[in-house]
Scaffold this motif. Structure first.
Motif, PDB file in Angstrom:
ATOM      1  N   SER A   3      -5.247  -5.046   6.961  1.00 32.65           N
ATOM      2  CA  SER A   3      -4.971  -4.914   5.528  1.00 32.65           C
ATOM      3  C   SER A   3      -6.247  -4.602   4.756  1.00 32.65           C
ATOM      4  CB  SER A   3      -4.333  -6.202   5.003  1.00 32.65           C
ATOM      5  OG  SER A   3      -4.063  -6.103   3.620  1.00 32.65           O
ATOM      6  N   ASN A  15      -6.990  -1.228   2.586  1.00 30.00           N
ATOM      7  CA  ASN A  15      -7.389  -1.344   1.182  1.00 30.00           C
ATOM      8  C   ASN A  15      -8.725  -0.636   0.912  1.00 30.00           C
ATOM      9  OD1 ASN A  15      -6.900  -2.717  -1.511  1.00 30.00           O
ATOM     10  ND2 ASN A  15      -8.935  -3.496  -1.037  1.00 30.00           N
ATOM     11  N   TYR A  74       0.827  -1.199   0.000  1.00 27.85           N
ATOM     12  CA  TYR A  74       0.000   0.000   0.000  1.00 27.85           C
ATOM     13  C   TYR A  74       0.862   1.250   0.000  1.00 27.85           C
ATOM     14  CZ  TYR A  74      -3.520  -3.403   1.386  1.00 27.85           C
ATOM     15  OH  TYR A  74      -4.344  -4.500   1.435  1.00 27.85           O
TER      16      TYR A  74
END
Length: 426
Positions: free
Chosen positions: A417, A421, A341
């Motif tokens: 995560s 996202n 990311y």
């Protein structure tokens, strides 16, 4: 009724919990509607053994049934027993202690009183971004202006604040190891030109917890120890957040080779959130009179029972080895986030104490985005996280209880995560 509670909470944690929390089980919280949340930050970093560890629950229950409180003039044998155990497991040079506190704030005040009285000096060196407590005194020596701005006269004239060893955002725009540990070398000038000439001590967190999970580079504490020897300062290690196994050793001083003269403990010492604090020191420094630092509930019997049971659990064979293994797993799981990311600028930590730094497209700190990720994790994935600097910072803290399983750690990082996202998938 004052400010709306939801607005107060916003910026500290997410606001997505569905209803009142009524039970804690292991590292999970259960609401009255049956919804479960996975706690990735050990409460307020003060439940290393989870919410309901039977050893601590039973010890406190037994003590409550026998006797809940004695005045300090009568509780001495109980406090001495706990102190004896703490000294036994402390670094080799630490051979005395003080058990008259229930919070890290007043334990840190006690440590500084000890240093000032022993040295006969007044000044205290602390670090930018540091957090040493919530009392007027510890707020004044901590390294964040936002915590003082609403209170006139709170600044301590004897407080000298110096740049933190924040390698990811080096205040001197240097790169380790070519920097020559300028963050230590510069302290000489701060003392020479910014102090009264009477410096008693420097107080440091082995890992700057609330400041952003900042881990000093190799050699930092050795250089700091040399500085203390040359200037005559005492070194106080504020282990309120790092102590009691959080780094994979009982004390971060052992894990990170910190030559501390005084160590403070709180938070994790109570195991399941029972308030208790301690000050450990070299016996040559133990010169405070009882009337110089004493609180009604300091070293109370329930706190001591919780501390004794917590120490026993952490000392069990293989417990800390498992923490070390889990810490390495957590590192393995978290590190890839900075490559997956764009908004994850850095991942850093030791043992079971990690931080994920959130940045914008220019790599500048992005505190609002960090809060958005935390809120998303809580409301959508039922994962509890916390931001650095009470929401003014851009680092997401990940500090599960030391009893977390491998499955728990995988679930924590998967949910984190997913939240990253959802908020910023680039």
């Amino acid at each position: 009724m004052g400010r709306d509670l939801a607005s107060v909470a916003d910026g500290l944690v997410g606001t997505g919990i569905s209803s009142t929390v009524v039970k804690g089980r292991g590292i999970r919280l259960i609401c009255e509607d049956g919804t479960e949340y996975l706690d990735a930050v050990s409460g307020t970093f003060n439940i290393p053994l989870g919410y309901d560890h039977p050893a601590v629950v039973n010890a406190v229950s037994r003590q409550l049934q026998q006797l809940s409180h004695l005045s300090s003039s009568l509780s001495g044998p109980y406090a001495d027993k706990t102190l004896s155990t703490l000294v036994e497991i402390a670094p080799d040079n630490i051979d005395s202690g003080w058990l008259r506190d229930i919070t890290g704030s007043t334990a840190n005040e006690c440590a500084i009183k000890i240093a000032q009285k022993h040295e006969g000096k007044s000044d205290i060196v602390s670090l930018h971004l540091s957090h040493h407590g919530q009392t007027v005194f510890t707020t004044s020596i901590s390294g964040n202006a936002f915590r003082r701005r609403s209170f006139s006269g709170i600044s301590n004239p004897h407080s000298i604040k110096v740049p933190a060893p924040y390698c990811y955002r080096c205040p001197y725009n240097k790169t380790y190891p070519g920097c020559g540990l300028l963050c230590v070398e510069a302290i000489y000038d701060h003392i020479e030109f910014g102090s009264s000439g009477n410096v008693a001590c420097i107080i440091i967190e082995p890992i700057l917890g609330n400041g952003g999970n900042i881990v000093p580079p190799p050699g930092y504490f050795e250089a700091l120890g040399k500085l203390c020897e040359e200037t005559g300062m005492l070194l106080i290690a504020d282990e309120v957040q790092t102590g009691m196994g959080r780094t994979g050793e009982m004390f971060a001083c052992d894990a990170m080779n910190i030559p501390a003269n005084i160590i403070t403990l709180a938070k994790g010492l109570g195991g399941i959130g029972i308030p208790v604090a301690a000050v450990l020191m070299e016996s040559r420094l133990n010169k405070l009179e009882q009337f110089e630092h004493s609180f009604t509930s300091g070293g109370n019997l329930l706190s001591l029972a919780a501390a004794d049971a917590t120490i026993d659990v952490i000392r069990e064979k293989l417990f800390l080895k498992k923490v070390q293994q889990n810490g390495r797993l957590l590192e393995t799981l978290l590190q890839p986030l900075q490559y997956q990311y764009q908004c994850v600028g850095d991942v850093r930590g030791v043992g079971m104490m990690w931080g994920v730094e959130i940045v914008d497209q220019d790599q500048a700190p992005a505190p609002e985005k960090a809060k958005e990720i935390i809120k998303c994790a809580e409301s959508k994935y039922r994962l509890i996280l916390r931001p650095s600097r009470y929401g003014f910072g851009n680092v997401i803290k990940v500090r599960p209880a030391l009893i977390a399983s491998h499955d728990d750690l995988h679930e924590i990082v998967d949910k984190l995560s997913n939240a990253i996202n959802d908020v910023d998938p680039r």
